[in-house]
Write a protein that holds these residues in place. Structure first.
Motif, short mmCIF file in Angstrom:
data_model
loop_
_atom_site.label_atom_id
_atom_site.label_comp_id
_atom_site.label_asym_id
_atom_site.label_seq_id
_atom_site.Cartn_x
_atom_site.Cartn_y
_atom_site.Cartn_z
N ALA A 153 0.84 -1.21 0.00
CA ALA A 153 0.00 0.00 0.00
C ALA A 153 0.87 1.26 0.00
O ALA A 153 0.56 2.24 -0.68
CB ALA A 153 -0.93 -0.01 1.21
N ILE A 154 1.96 1.22 0.77
CA ILE A 154 2.89 2.36 0.81
C ILE A 154 3.54 2.56 -0.57
O ILE A 154 3.66 3.68 -1.06
CB ILE A 154 3.97 2.13 1.89
CG1 ILE A 154 3.33 2.17 3.29
CG2 ILE A 154 5.08 3.18 1.78
CD1 ILE A 154 4.28 1.76 4.40
N ILE A 313 2.67 11.03 3.14
CA ILE A 313 2.78 11.29 4.58
C ILE A 313 1.68 10.56 5.33
O ILE A 313 1.91 9.97 6.40
CB ILE A 313 2.71 12.81 4.84
CG1 ILE A 313 3.94 13.51 4.28
CG2 ILE A 313 2.58 13.09 6.34
CD1 ILE A 313 3.88 15.03 4.35
N ALA A 314 0.48 10.59 4.78
CA ALA A 314 -0.67 9.97 5.44
C ALA A 314 -0.49 8.47 5.60
O ALA A 314 -0.79 7.91 6.66
CB ALA A 314 -1.95 10.26 4.66
N GLY A 318 -0.22 6.71 9.08
CA GLY A 318 -1.27 5.77 9.44
C GLY A 318 -0.81 4.34 9.57
O GLY A 318 -1.57 3.47 10.01
N LYS A 319 0.47 4.07 9.22
CA LYS A 319 0.99 2.70 9.22
C LYS A 319 0.85 2.04 10.58
O LYS A 319 0.36 0.91 10.70
CB LYS A 319 2.46 2.71 8.78
CG LYS A 319 3.10 1.34 8.67
CD LYS A 319 4.39 1.44 7.86
CE LYS A 319 5.44 2.23 8.62
NZ LYS A 319 6.13 1.40 9.64
N THR A 373 -7.04 10.89 4.86
CA THR A 373 -7.84 9.84 5.49
C THR A 373 -8.03 8.64 4.55
O THR A 373 -8.00 7.48 4.99
CB THR A 373 -9.21 10.37 5.92
OG1 THR A 373 -9.87 10.99 4.79
CG2 THR A 373 -9.07 11.39 7.03
N GLN A 374 -8.21 8.91 3.26
CA GLN A 374 -8.39 7.81 2.31
C GLN A 374 -7.12 6.98 2.18
O GLN A 374 -7.15 5.76 2.27
CB GLN A 374 -8.79 8.37 0.95
CG GLN A 374 -8.90 7.32 -0.14
CD GLN A 374 -10.07 6.38 0.00
OE1 GLN A 374 -11.08 6.77 0.57
NE2 GLN A 374 -9.94 5.17 -0.50
N GLN A 375 -5.98 7.65 1.96
CA GLN A 375 -4.73 6.94 1.75
C GLN A 375 -4.10 6.44 3.05
O GLN A 375 -3.36 5.47 3.04
CB GLN A 375 -3.73 7.83 1.01
CG GLN A 375 -4.20 8.31 -0.35
CD GLN A 375 -4.20 7.21 -1.39
OE1 GLN A 375 -4.87 6.20 -1.23
NE2 GLN A 375 -3.45 7.41 -2.46
#
Length: 461
Positions: A153-154, A313-314, A318-319, A373-375
């Motif tokens: 995902a990253i 960054i998100a 969020g990871k 928020t999505q990513q």
């Protein structure tokens, strides 16, 4: 049938360099996925010039969505290809097709050649989108699965950011040279060639070796990847079950029990939710959106870079949240945040409460919040759920079908988005996505309920 001697200590090594190297190379499939889905954002502006391919809104939709349509078929093909060829050979094939199709895109002499080339490119992108998280899951000890699968995902977000940045630099250096879109397209071949070469040094999935009854090879790979004894035993048991069920068991199980039907429905729901949020309208048409609200072509390209930076960054921020909190809860939280940000975005675009320049800045801020928020939550959670929520004997097939749903939804939205923008305006389109996200919250509660998913999965253990 399966016997492996255990000499290593229980518990995976904390810093297994071979596992780290392998996981990062596999995650390059996600990087290519992100780059090739993001490169059209910025390139499309130049492609549409009258002295280039002169793409009208309907043709723009076909150029963008043709890749996504190919992705759907590529994702569906993973089930057979990954089992017959093996995870490693399929990843190498994906890299080869990436390279060839990327060159064909850059050399397109008309819109239809570009559409067909992007469809072929989409076949490899779709394979990568399903193969990379599956491959990462199978080469990772249990306690590292979430971390390693999240690398995919990253990598997707970093790939999109790289595409936006390369496009912005090229578009700024040669703003009046309209064929620059060909260079933008061709740049994607560089990471594809790197993956093609680097993948020669990674192992095949040890679980795939077990499925092929090559226990000695599986033993060697498990040891090199640092698997503890308990994880190896679990893989052996799962492989025994998968072999015992036979090649056609997946389709039989779909219709044999309510549990399997619910799990398939849950996977399809999660795949639909990821795209119905509207994320890829920004990723594919960010330049078009920003130009519609008043930014120039150059400013729009750099606005895309801001979008990519926020996304990167998100997902890093969020990871740790994704690894600690229930993914089902995070999915709902992320969708609720989307409803708020998209409703606000639609209102700002419709009413223009501030002066033009300040209003554009406000739109960028709200878009950045939506992407954060999505990513940071919704997208990584959906990929994680699809890689983990299915029992092993159903995983490959259900993961491929659910991933195909992602691409089918993406295709429909990408195809009609330019027409919607032309008819409804940017404010109207984002209001539609506001209600879509609200509907997704209801769908998640009913068809992707964590308790029901766990109960259904338990019936296959």
């Amino acid at each position: 049938m399966f016997f492996i001697s255990y000499k290593e200590k229980s518990g995976p090594k904390k810093n297994n360099s071979f596992l780290n190297y392998t996981s990062y190379i596999i995650a390059l499939g996600g990087f290519l996925f992100g780059y090739d889905t993001g490169v059209i954002n910025g390139a499309l502006t130049f492609i549409s010039r009258a002295d280039q391919l002169g793409a009208a809104p309907s043709t723009q939709g076909l150029i963008s969505s043709s890749l996504v349509l190919g992705c759907m078929f590529g994702a569906l093909a993973v089930t057979k290809l990954a089992d017959n060829l093996g995870r490693k050979k399929l990843l190498q094939l994906v890299a080869a097709v990436f390279t060839i199709a990327t060159v064909a895109c850059s050399l397109s002499i008309n819109a239809w050649m570009l559409i067909i080339s992007r469809f072929i490119l989409g076949l490899s992108v779709g394979c990568a989108s399903s193969l990379s998280p599956l491959y990462l899951d199978e080469i990772s000890p249990d306690r590292l699965k979430t971390r390693n699968v999240n690398k995919n995902a990253i990598a997707i977000v970093i790939g999109q950011l790289t595409a936006f940045t390369v496009n912005a630099i090229l578009g700024s250096l040669w703003p009046n040279w309209h064929p620059i879109w060909r260079v933008m397209m061709l740049a994607a071949a560089i990471p594809a060639i790197f993956l093609w070469i680097a993948s020669a040094n990674i192992p095949n999935s040890p679980f795939w070796y077990l499925l092929k009854r090559q226990r000695d090879r599986a033993q060697g790979v498990f040891k090199k990847l640092g698997f503890p004894k308990l994880d190896i035993r679990e893989n052996i048991n799962e492989a025994k079950q998968a072999i015992g069920q036979g090649e056609k068991i997946n389709w039989q199980l779909i219709f044999s029990s309510k549990a399997s039907i619910y799990l398939l429905g849950a996977g399809l729901t999660i795949g639909f939710i990821q795209q119905a949020s509207g994320i890829n309208t920004v990723m594919y048409y960010g330049s078009t959106i920003l130009e519609k609200v008043g930014l120039g072509s150059g400013a729009s390209l750099y606005g895309n870079v801001l979008i990519g930076v926020v996304s990167a960054i998100a997902i890093f921020a969020g990871k740790h949240v994704v690894e600690q909190i229930s993914p089902y809860r995070l999915l709902t939280i992320g969708l609720m945040s989307n409803v708020f940000s998209l409703a606000l975005l639609s209102w700002v675009m419709k009413t223009t409460p501030l002066a033009s320049s300040m209003n554009n800045i406000l739109i960028l801020i709200i878009l950045a919040y939506f992407l954060a928020t999505q990513q940071g939550l919704v997208s990584p959670v959906t990929w994680m759920l699809l890689s983990e929520m299915f029992p092993q004997q159903l995983r490959t097939t259900f993961n491929a079908i659910s991933t195909a749903m992602i691409w089918l939804t993406n295709f429909g939205i990408s195809l009609v988005f330019p027409l919607l923008i032309a008819q409804q305006g940017t404010a109207g389109v984002f209001l539609i996505f506001t209600f879509a996200n609200f509907g997704c919250i209801i769908l998640a509660a009913v068809f992707a309920n964590s308790h029901l998913v766990k109960r259904a999965t338990a019936k296959f253990e």
